[in-house]
Design a protein around this motif. Structure first.
Motif, PDB file in Angstrom:
ATOM      1  N   SER A  60     -14.683 -15.152   8.282  1.00 18.43           N
ATOM      2  CA  SER A  60     -13.921 -14.873   7.078  1.00 18.43           C
ATOM      3  C   SER A  60     -15.055 -13.735   7.107  1.00 18.43           C
ATOM      4  CB  SER A  60     -16.087 -16.309   6.298  1.00 18.43           C
ATOM      5  OG  SER A  60     -16.557 -15.017   5.472  1.00 18.43           O
ATOM      6  N   ALA A  61     -15.228 -13.383   8.211  1.00 18.79           N
ATOM      7  CA  ALA A  61     -15.500 -11.330   8.306  1.00 18.79           C
ATOM      8  C   ALA A  61     -14.420 -10.864   8.608  1.00 18.79           C
ATOM      9  CB  ALA A  61     -17.079 -11.109   9.389  1.00 18.79           C
ATOM     10  N   LEU A  62     -13.536 -11.455   9.494  1.00 21.55           N
ATOM     11  CA  LEU A  62     -12.038 -10.965  10.099  1.00 21.55           C
ATOM     12  C   LEU A  62     -11.567 -11.090   8.042  1.00 21.55           C
ATOM     13  CD1 LEU A  62     -11.274 -12.400  12.867  1.00 21.55           C
ATOM     14  CD2 LEU A  62     -11.123 -10.211  12.692  1.00 21.55           C
ATOM     15  N   GLU A  63     -11.140 -12.141   7.159  1.00 19.73           N
ATOM     16  CA  GLU A  63     -10.419 -12.211   6.539  1.00 19.73           C
ATOM     17  C   GLU A  63     -10.855 -11.257   5.023  1.00 19.73           C
ATOM     18  OE1 GLU A  63      -8.668 -16.352   4.429  1.00 19.73           O
ATOM     19  OE2 GLU A  63     -11.121 -15.633   4.140  1.00 19.73           O
ATOM     20  N   GLY A  64     -11.993 -10.786   5.159  1.00 13.96           N
ATOM     21  CA  GLY A  64     -12.962  -9.946   4.272  1.00 13.96           C
ATOM     22  C   GLY A  64     -12.688  -8.834   4.634  1.00 13.96           C
ATOM     23  N   GLU A  65     -12.199  -8.461   5.883  1.00 15.57           N
ATOM     24  CA  GLU A  65     -12.099  -7.578   5.890  1.00 15.57           C
ATOM     25  C   GLU A  65     -11.015  -6.659   5.618  1.00 15.57           C
ATOM     26  OE1 GLU A  65     -13.244  -3.757   7.905  1.00 15.57           O
ATOM     27  OE2 GLU A  65     -14.835  -5.191   7.482  1.00 15.57           O
ATOM     28  N   ASP A  73      -5.287  -2.312  -5.459  1.00 12.22           N
ATOM     29  CA  ASP A  73      -5.514  -1.981  -6.439  1.00 12.22           C
ATOM     30  C   ASP A  73      -7.506  -2.563  -6.663  1.00 12.22           C
ATOM     31  OD1 ASP A  73      -6.231  -2.218  -9.823  1.00 12.22           O
ATOM     32  OD2 ASP A  73      -4.637  -3.572  -9.556  1.00 12.22           O
ATOM     33  N   GLU A  74      -8.059  -1.771  -7.590  1.00 14.73           N
ATOM     34  CA  GLU A  74      -9.331  -2.011  -7.151  1.00 14.73           C
ATOM     35  C   GLU A  74      -9.774  -3.384  -8.360  1.00 14.73           C
ATOM     36  OE1 GLU A  74     -12.063   0.652  -7.977  1.00 14.73           O
ATOM     37  OE2 GLU A  74     -11.417   1.949  -6.437  1.00 14.73           O
ATOM     38  N   GLU A  75      -8.516  -4.359  -8.852  1.00 13.93           N
ATOM     39  CA  GLU A  75      -8.776  -4.596 -10.191  1.00 13.93           C
ATOM     40  C   GLU A  75      -8.312  -6.238  -8.829  1.00 13.93           C
ATOM     41  OE1 GLU A  75      -7.302  -4.453 -13.687  1.00 13.93           O
ATOM     42  OE2 GLU A  75      -8.778  -2.838 -13.458  1.00 13.93           O
ATOM     43  N   SER A  76      -7.390  -6.446  -7.852  1.00 15.64           N
ATOM     44  CA  SER A  76      -6.787  -7.510  -7.080  1.00 15.64           C
ATOM     45  C   SER A  76      -8.531  -8.130  -6.889  1.00 15.64           C
ATOM     46  CB  SER A  76      -6.551  -7.011  -5.981  1.00 15.64           C
ATOM     47  OG  SER A  76      -6.615  -8.117  -4.858  1.00 15.64           O
ATOM     48  N   ASN A  77      -7.658  -9.464  -7.040  1.00 14.68           N
ATOM     49  CA  ASN A  77      -8.697 -10.263  -6.523  1.00 14.68           C
ATOM     50  C   ASN A  77      -8.229 -11.746  -5.739  1.00 14.68           C
ATOM     51  OD1 ASN A  77      -6.715 -12.117  -8.077  1.00 14.68           O
ATOM     52  ND2 ASN A  77      -7.973 -12.849  -9.585  1.00 14.68           N
ATOM     53  N   ALA A  78      -7.104 -11.314  -5.245  1.00 14.91           N
ATOM     54  CA  ALA A  78      -6.821 -11.712  -3.077  1.00 14.91           C
ATOM     55  C   ALA A  78      -8.288 -12.598  -3.357  1.00 14.91           C
ATOM     56  CB  ALA A  78      -6.569 -11.069  -2.509  1.00 14.91           C
ATOM     57  N   GLN A  79      -8.350 -13.834  -2.327  1.00 17.70           N
ATOM     58  CA  GLN A  79      -9.288 -15.194  -2.174  1.00 17.70           C
ATOM     59  C   GLN A  79      -8.888 -14.891  -1.081  1.00 17.70           C
ATOM     60  OE1 GLN A  79     -12.390 -16.033  -3.640  1.00 17.70           O
ATOM     61  NE2 GLN A  79     -11.288 -14.304  -5.017  1.00 17.70           N
ATOM     62  N   ASN A  80      -7.749 -15.162  -0.306  1.00 15.78           N
ATOM     63  CA  ASN A  80      -7.560 -15.392   1.274  1.00 15.78           C
ATOM     64  C   ASN A  80      -6.562 -14.092   1.562  1.00 15.78           C
ATOM     65  OD1 ASN A  80      -4.682 -16.485   0.125  1.00 15.78           O
ATOM     66  ND2 ASN A  80      -6.124 -17.778  -0.356  1.00 15.78           N
ATOM     67  N   LEU A  81      -5.472 -14.391   2.623  1.00 17.76           N
ATOM     68  CA  LEU A  81      -5.101 -13.313   3.834  1.00 17.76           C
ATOM     69  C   LEU A  81      -3.515 -13.502   3.026  1.00 17.76           C
ATOM     70  CD1 LEU A  81      -5.666 -12.827   7.230  1.00 17.76           C
ATOM     71  CD2 LEU A  81      -6.615 -11.918   5.707  1.00 17.76           C
ATOM     72  N   GLU A  82      -3.485 -14.722   2.490  1.00 20.00           N
ATOM     73  CA  GLU A  82      -1.914 -14.975   1.727  1.00 20.00           C
ATOM     74  C   GLU A  82      -2.186 -13.493   0.854  1.00 20.00           C
ATOM     75  OE1 GLU A  82       1.292 -15.417   2.608  1.00 20.00           O
ATOM     76  OE2 GLU A  82       0.753 -16.459   4.757  1.00 20.00           O
ATOM     77  N   ASP A  83      -2.964 -13.948   0.020  1.00 25.13           N
ATOM     78  CA  ASP A  83      -3.236 -13.215  -1.081  1.00 25.13           C
ATOM     79  C   ASP A  83      -3.425 -12.174  -1.359  1.00 25.13           C
ATOM     80  OD1 ASP A  83      -2.911 -16.187  -2.994  1.00 25.13           O
ATOM     81  OD2 ASP A  83      -5.170 -15.934  -2.642  1.00 25.13           O
ATOM     82  N   ALA A  84      -4.083 -11.512   0.141  1.00 27.47           N
ATOM     83  CA  ALA A  84      -4.479  -9.628   0.283  1.00 27.47           C
ATOM     84  C   ALA A  84      -2.898  -9.517   0.049  1.00 27.47           C
ATOM     85  CB  ALA A  84      -5.098  -9.354   0.860  1.00 27.47           C
ATOM     86  N   LYS A  85      -1.941  -9.854   1.241  1.00 26.65           N
ATOM     87  CA  LYS A  85      -0.628  -9.597   1.462  1.00 26.65           C
ATOM     88  C   LYS A  85       0.433  -9.611   0.390  1.00 26.65           C
ATOM     89  CE  LYS A  85       2.593 -12.302   2.466  1.00 26.65           C
ATOM     90  NZ  LYS A  85       3.149 -13.748   3.294  1.00 26.65           N
ATOM     91  N   LYS A  86       0.377 -10.976  -0.575  1.00 30.11           N
ATOM     92  CA  LYS A  86       1.401 -10.505  -1.847  1.00 30.11           C
ATOM     93  C   LYS A  86       0.694  -9.499  -2.528  1.00 30.11           C
ATOM     94  CE  LYS A  86       2.372 -15.730  -1.573  1.00 30.11           C
ATOM     95  NZ  LYS A  86       2.300 -17.197  -2.030  1.00 30.11           N
ATOM     96  N   ALA A  87      -0.343  -9.287  -2.959  1.00 31.57           N
ATOM     97  CA  ALA A  87      -1.148  -8.402  -3.692  1.00 31.57           C
ATOM     98  C   ALA A  87      -0.413  -7.106  -3.443  1.00 31.57           C
ATOM     99  CB  ALA A  87      -2.344  -8.159  -3.691  1.00 31.57           C
ATOM    100  N   PHE A  88      -0.513  -6.803  -2.255  1.00 31.44           N
ATOM    101  CA  PHE A  88       0.058  -5.228  -2.493  1.00 31.44           C
ATOM    102  C   PHE A  88       1.456  -4.902  -2.005  1.00 31.44           C
ATOM    103  CE2 PHE A  88       1.601  -2.501   2.347  1.00 31.44           C
ATOM    104  CZ  PHE A  88       0.331  -2.129   1.819  1.00 31.44           C
ATOM    105  N   VAL A  89       2.141  -6.372  -1.771  1.00 32.97           N
ATOM    106  CA  VAL A  89       4.063  -5.769  -2.299  1.00 32.97           C
ATOM    107  C   VAL A  89       3.628  -5.466  -3.162  1.00 32.97           C
ATOM    108  CG1 VAL A  89       5.728  -7.217  -2.140  1.00 32.97           C
ATOM    109  CG2 VAL A  89       3.605  -7.564  -0.072  1.00 32.97           C
ATOM    110  N   PHE A  90       3.179  -6.588  -4.361  1.00 29.65           N
ATOM    111  CA  PHE A  90       3.137  -6.623  -5.827  1.00 29.65           C
ATOM    112  C   PHE A  90       2.885  -5.196  -6.212  1.00 29.65           C
ATOM    113  CE2 PHE A  90       0.633  -7.156  -9.962  1.00 29.65           C
ATOM    114  CZ  PHE A  90       1.801  -7.301 -10.848  1.00 29.65           C
ATOM    115  N   ASP A  91       1.217  -5.132  -5.900  1.00 31.28           N
ATOM    116  CA  ASP A  91       1.104  -3.251  -6.098  1.00 31.28           C
ATOM    117  C   ASP A  91       1.945  -1.983  -5.629  1.00 31.28           C
ATOM    118  OD1 ASP A  91      -1.225  -4.030  -6.936  1.00 31.28           O
ATOM    119  OD2 ASP A  91      -1.705  -3.459  -5.260  1.00 31.28           O
TER     120      ASP A  91
END
Length: 247
Positions: A60-65, A73-91
């Motif tokens: 959980s700590a690794l994922e959150g970091e 984007d401060e409005e990103s609501n990524a819940q996991n690493l896959e979401d964060a990856k996609k959000a980065f590309v989308f931004d």
């Protein structure tokens, strides 16, 4: 006699299986598809196996970091690493749609490694390089420390039994390493400590060579100076630590 011996073996096996200090990892890789002139994300980290409190805390700590590191984007609501990856590309794609002639493909490389582990603690270092436009990218290291017995993350205040004494001691070593006069402002040679006073960095971790104090670029000096690192041998750090290390 055999019955007693068999019971003893079973008890030992059960203890080993339930021992909170037992920890194993497997590699986890999350990455975008390779393509030319497009934004890339590569995440390679160890993930703790099992359903123990310690494993869940570490993962959980690794994922959150990492989610925070990729959060452009401060409005990103990524819940996991896959979401964060996609959000980065989308931004990036959203920015590129607005300024196609000015935006270069973004890049994020994140790698996690275990820098220290014993029966009490484990430290994981996250090495990061992120480019989101401009003249250069930004690279840094983050250190996450965990109490293996309690299954909890260790924050700066948890590491020391005398944090004020350690800070004073670390300042002495820092001044010596950076050739700063023992008296006068800590900024006399060009550092940029706020309020002209020495303070510990947010990033402190256990390594095989000693306790590392890692000041990120911009934290106390210019970007051109890069990270400022002070490694304190355990022979010197142990008297201040809640988790002194064997020498």
């Amino acid at each position: 006699m055999k019955s007693k011996f068999t019971c003893l073996i079973i008890c030992i096996l059960l203890f080993a299986c339930n021992n909170k200090n037992t920890l194993s990892f497997e590699p986890l890789t999350i990455a975008t598809d390779s393509c030319e002139n497009c934004t890339t994300v590569t995440i390679e980290i160890p993930t703790a196996k099992g359903n123990t409190k310690l494993s869940e805390t570490i993962n959980s700590a690794l994922e959150g970091e990492i989610i925070a590191l990729l959060n452009f984007d401060e409005e990103s609501n990524a819940q996991n690493l896959e979401d964060a990856k996609k959000a980065f590309v989308f931004d990036y794609e959203e920015l590129n749609g607005k300024f196609p002639e000015e935006s270069m493909p973004w890049e994020a490389n994140i790698e996690g490694t275990i820098t220290h582990e014993n029966e009490e603690i484990i430290t994981i270092e996250i090495q990061t390089y992120i480019y989101t436009g401009g003249a250069h990218g930004y690279g840094t290291n983050r250190y996450l420390n965990f109490d293996k017995v309690k299954g909890s993350e260790l924050y700066q205040e948890n590491l020391f039994k005398d944090i004020d004494g350690f800070k004073s001691f670390a300042e002495t070593l820092f001044r010596k390493q950076e050739n700063i006069p023992a008296t006068g402002s800590i900024n006399d040679t060009g550092f940029m400590f706020e309020t002209e006073s020495f303070y510990l960095p947010d990033n402190i971790g256990y390594t095989e060579n000693g306790l590392i104090l890692f000041y990120e670029p911009y934290e106390i000096a210019s970007f051109a100076d890069g990270p400022i690192i002070l490694t304190i041998p355990y022979t010197d750090a142990n008297p201040f630590l809640n988790f002194p290390q064997k020498l």
